[in-house]
Design a protein around this motif. Structure first.
Motif, PDB file in Angstrom:
ATOM      1  N   LEU A 126       0.832  -1.196   0.000  1.00 33.16           N
ATOM      2  CA  LEU A 126       0.000   0.000   0.000  1.00 33.16           C
ATOM      3  C   LEU A 126       0.872   1.253   0.000  1.00 33.16           C
ATOM      4  O   LEU A 126       1.914   1.298   0.658  1.00 33.16           O
ATOM      5  N   LYS A 127       0.419   2.277  -0.705  1.00 33.52           N
ATOM      6  CA  LYS A 127       1.136   3.550  -0.736  1.00 33.52           C
ATOM      7  C   LYS A 127       0.988   4.263   0.610  1.00 33.52           C
ATOM      8  O   LYS A 127       0.056   4.018   1.367  1.00 33.52           O
ATOM      9  N   SER A 128       1.920   5.155   0.886  1.00 31.33           N
ATOM     10  CA  SER A 128       1.927   5.890   2.155  1.00 31.33           C
ATOM     11  C   SER A 128       0.606   6.594   2.422  1.00 31.33           C
ATOM     12  O   SER A 128       0.078   6.544   3.532  1.00 31.33           O
ATOM     13  N   ARG A 129       0.076   7.249   1.413  1.00 30.04           N
ATOM     14  CA  ARG A 129      -1.171   7.999   1.586  1.00 30.04           C
ATOM     15  C   ARG A 129      -2.314   7.088   2.000  1.00 30.04           C
ATOM     16  O   ARG A 129      -3.105   7.423   2.885  1.00 30.04           O
ATOM     17  N   VAL A 130      -2.390   5.920   1.400  1.00 31.04           N
ATOM     18  CA  VAL A 130      -3.452   4.967   1.728  1.00 31.04           C
ATOM     19  C   VAL A 130      -3.283   4.459   3.161  1.00 31.04           C
ATOM     20  O   VAL A 130      -4.247   4.366   3.918  1.00 31.04           O
ATOM     21  N   VAL A 131      -2.054   4.148   3.541  1.00 26.92           N
ATOM     22  CA  VAL A 131      -1.786   3.660   4.893  1.00 26.92           C
ATOM     23  C   VAL A 131      -2.154   4.718   5.917  1.00 26.92           C
ATOM     24  O   VAL A 131      -2.810   4.424   6.926  1.00 26.92           O
ATOM     25  N   ARG A 132      -1.751   5.965   5.674  1.00 23.74           N
ATOM     26  CA  ARG A 132      -2.071   7.038   6.622  1.00 23.74           C
ATOM     27  C   ARG A 132      -3.569   7.220   6.772  1.00 23.74           C
ATOM     28  O   ARG A 132      -4.076   7.440   7.872  1.00 23.74           O
TER      29      ARG A 132
END
Length: 90
Positions: free
Chosen positions: A41-47
């Motif tokens: 998962l990309k950082s934005r999705v994880v955050r």
């Protein structure tokens, strides 16, 4: 040969068409759901999923609590590592 189409015929056809379109949409959504469960998962999705700041995510990365990959300047995180990390804290 003359066939008259009545309003009732059109109404029945419309209802049949709606039912068939709903079935097609549901089938496509089920197929897409299978493909929308990526391992990384990309950082934005994880955050967004974990409701955390970029600094908190960076801290997890630096301390080695989650696996990550950097591809063209974007960080990707292993989904199973994140789930395990937050399930253990409960």
């Amino acid at each position: 040969m003359e066939s008259n189409i009545t309003k009732d015929d059109l109404r029945q056809f419309g209802l049949l068409l709606i039912v068939q379109l709903k079935q097609i949409i549901e089938n496509n959504q089920n197929k897409e759901d299978d493909g929308l469960n990526p391992e990384w998962l990309k950082s934005r999705v994880v955050r967004k999923l974990m409701d955390m700041s970029a600094a908190s995510l960076q801290n997890l990365r630096i301390t080695g609590k989650v696996r990550f990959k950097k591809v063209l300047g974007s960080y990707y995180y292993n989904k199973s590592d994140l789930m395990d990390l937050f399930n253990d804290e409960d």
